[in-house]
Every structure is written in C-alpha cells, then in structure tokens.
Design an enzyme around this catalytic site. Sequence first.
Site, PDB file in Angstrom:
ATOM      1  N   SER A  81       0.791  -1.223   0.000  1.00  0.00           N
ATOM      2  CA  SER A  81       0.000   0.000   0.000  1.00  0.00           C
ATOM      3  C   SER A  81       0.825   1.276   0.000  1.00  0.00           C
ATOM      4  O   SER A  81       0.370   2.303  -0.485  1.00  0.00           O
ATOM      5  CB  SER A  81      -0.972   0.003   1.178  1.00  0.00           C
ATOM      6  OG  SER A  81      -0.274  -0.162   2.391  1.00  0.00           O
ATOM      7  N   HIS A 109      -5.321  -3.285  -3.244  1.00  0.00           N
ATOM      8  CA  HIS A 109      -4.894  -2.367  -4.301  1.00  0.00           C
ATOM      9  C   HIS A 109      -4.756  -3.036  -5.665  1.00  0.00           C
ATOM     10  O   HIS A 109      -4.359  -2.383  -6.626  1.00  0.00           O
ATOM     11  CB  HIS A 109      -3.588  -1.684  -3.897  1.00  0.00           C
ATOM     12  CG  HIS A 109      -3.763  -0.881  -2.643  1.00  0.00           C
ATOM     13  ND1 HIS A 109      -4.408   0.324  -2.628  1.00  0.00           N
ATOM     14  CD2 HIS A 109      -3.436  -1.155  -1.358  1.00  0.00           C
ATOM     15  CE1 HIS A 109      -4.442   0.781  -1.385  1.00  0.00           C
ATOM     16  NE2 HIS A 109      -3.866  -0.101  -0.599  1.00  0.00           N
ATOM     17  N   LYS A 140     -12.095   0.785  -2.710  1.00  0.00           N
ATOM     18  CA  LYS A 140     -11.020   1.464  -3.455  1.00  0.00           C
ATOM     19  C   LYS A 140     -11.408   1.477  -4.936  1.00  0.00           C
ATOM     20  O   LYS A 140     -12.213   2.306  -5.344  1.00  0.00           O
ATOM     21  CB  LYS A 140      -9.683   0.791  -3.144  1.00  0.00           C
ATOM     22  CG  LYS A 140      -9.351   0.917  -1.636  1.00  0.00           C
ATOM     23  CD  LYS A 140      -8.031   0.309  -1.275  1.00  0.00           C
ATOM     24  CE  LYS A 140      -7.819   0.214   0.219  1.00  0.00           C
ATOM     25  NZ  LYS A 140      -7.636   1.500   0.906  1.00  0.00           N
TER      26      LYS A 140
HETATM   27  C1  LIG Z   1      -3.491  -3.168   1.823  1.00  0.00           C
HETATM   28  C2  LIG Z   1      -4.736  -2.773   2.542  1.00  0.00           C
HETATM   29  N1  LIG Z   1      -5.478  -3.731   3.142  1.00  0.00           N
HETATM   30  C3  LIG Z   1      -6.612  -3.437   3.804  1.00  0.00           C
HETATM   31  C4  LIG Z   1      -7.060  -2.147   3.897  1.00  0.00           C
HETATM   32  C5  LIG Z   1      -8.302  -1.885   4.709  1.00  0.00           C
HETATM   33  O1  LIG Z   1      -9.429  -1.921   3.901  1.00  0.00           O
HETATM   34  P1  LIG Z   1     -10.742  -1.104   4.360  1.00  0.00           P
HETATM   35  O2  LIG Z   1     -10.436   0.340   4.080  1.00  0.00           O
HETATM   36  O3  LIG Z   1     -11.837  -1.649   3.510  1.00  0.00           O
HETATM   37  O4  LIG Z   1     -10.934  -1.369   5.821  1.00  0.00           O
HETATM   38  C6  LIG Z   1      -6.322  -1.103   3.291  1.00  0.00           C
HETATM   39  C7  LIG Z   1      -6.724   0.320   3.331  1.00  0.00           C
HETATM   40  O5  LIG Z   1      -7.702   0.817   3.713  1.00  0.00           O
HETATM   41  C8  LIG Z   1      -5.151  -1.430   2.596  1.00  0.00           C
HETATM   42  O6  LIG Z   1      -4.409  -0.471   2.008  1.00  0.00           O
END
Ligand SMILES: Cc1ncc(COP(=O)(O)O)c(C=O)c1O
Length: 289
Positions: A81, A109, A140
């Site tokens: 990320s 992502h 996203k």
């Molecule tokens: C790699 C990654 N996994 C999980 C999440 C969490 O997902 P959510 O925003 O749906 O809780 C994020 C960012 O929000 C992320 O960048």
Amino acid sequence: MPRALHFAAGYMANLGILAALAGRGDTVFSDQLNHACLVDGARLSRAEVRVYPHLDLAALEDMLAGCASPTKLVASDAVFSMDGDIAPLPELLALCERHDAWLVVDDAHGFGVLGEGGRGTLAHFGIASPRIVYMGTLGKAAGVHGAFVAGDEALIEWLVQRARTYIFTTASPPLLAVALAASLELVEAEEHRRTRLAALVGRLRKSLAGLPWKLKASETPIQPLIVGDNRAALDLAEGLRARGIWVPAIRPPTVPAGSARLRIALSAAHSVEHVDELAEALRALSGAR
Ligand SMILES: Cc1ncc(COP(=O)(O)O)c(C=O)c1O
C-alpha cells in the site's frame, strides 16, 4: 473461486480471517511491509508472528522450514500500500505448497486494477489454489465500501462459523449490495479505464524522471516519490496543496525512518492534464528548494 463472503471492511476481513484460521501454537508469517490490518489480525490470532524482510523469499523459506506448528499461514499484501510493488505471488504460493501453509493475499490495491476484467493480482499472475485465502476490498477501485474473502468452499464455511468480525457485527445494508452489483459490472466491463490508468502511470513515471526525488519502482497506480526527510515531504505536500493538488506526505511510523514520501495515487478519473500539472508543480517546487 467457489465461494465468497462479504465483510463490512477490509480491516474487519483481515482481523476475521487471521483470528479464525490461526490460534495458539500456530504461526503466522508476515511480510515486513504488510498493511496494519494484517499485522493486527496476526496479533489477535494469538499465534506466533514471524515477520520476514520485505519480499525476502529465502528468509521466509528458512522460517517455514524450521516451523513445526500444525497450522502455518503466510500473509502478504498483493500490492503493497505504501510502495506500490507487487508481491511475487506464484513464488509465495510455491513456498506455501512446499511447506503446507495457507497463503492469505490482501488485494486491496490489485482488485479492480490488475488482471483480466480487473479480477486482481491472482488473475494478473494466472494462479489459483485451494490454499489461497483471497481478500479484496470494495471501497477502493470498486468505489463503494466493504470487502470480501474468496476461496475454497470449506474455508468460507469455516469463516461463516468462526470469523468474529463477520458474526458479531450487523450485516451491511441492501443498498450497499445494489451499489456493489452495479460497480462490479462496471469493473468487469470497462477495460478502457484500466488501459487509461496504465497509460497515466507510464506518463507520470516519464514526466517525473528529471526531479531531485526518485519514484520507487512500481508498475501500479501507487507511485511513491521518496523525499527522505519528514519536514521536506510535508513542505512539498503543502506546496502542491497550495496549487490545488492533493498528495499526502507519508512519514514514519507508517513507512521506515528516512523514507518519508509523497504517496501519489493515480485513478482512472484523472486526466493526462492532471498528471502534467502535477509534474509541472513538482518541477517548480524542486526549483524553490
Ligand atoms: C493493503 C490494505 N489492506 C486493507 C485495507 C483496509 O481496507 P478497508 O479500508 O476496507 O478497511 C487497506 C486500506 O484501507 C489497505 O491499504
């Protein structure tokens, strides 16, 4: 994949998966740059947590080979990320097969962006396996909210029965399901958005080439421009903001000390003009240093 389960958020999905699949006496192997929710899920599971250096498969193999736990779980972001690089999932899967471990893939992502029909990083590599636990987020690229976990039929049934972040929260409202159904149709059908996004990534990388700060190697829409110093990264973000461009400055502890960065995140809704404007603004700010 045979079956999937919807979660209220990616954060909740990762907590639920790891705590449902691993427990005391088990071991979770986690990439050093994994997202916080994989880290928190591993902690919550009460399994032993072994962190391996970023993408260091030799180190991971040594750890797996020396592990006698009944359940072993390797957890990795598919697209990291804060760095935008892609995990070598075929090689990770081969390691998991050799050492009888689950592979938990967080494709927050990659889903909607990579692979045919936007099916994500597994499709990008053309891999599938009943030992893969695939998590994709829906807030996203899909532009709505929530997340899903997909995998083997028995695995998903286990999560229905055991994932506390699925069981002990109110189900998402039907309006979300309707919005998601419409969004998933667009994700699958509108390849032109991915083509355009890939072109924007290429244009950005070319046009930022002469700057004093370097982009990390990344082929995804996450393009980190490494500034190093925290203050300098904040000043740069502020300078861009004053020009109407929002690029967050990411600093430790989110990223390692000394690697503060502008996290440029492109979207299919950006235009070539947006990218050129950003490049121009960065050039002007580099002259002002
Ligand atoms: C790699 C990654 N996994 C999980 C999440 C969490 O997902 P959510 O925003 O749906 O809780 C994020 C960012 O929000 C992320 O960048």
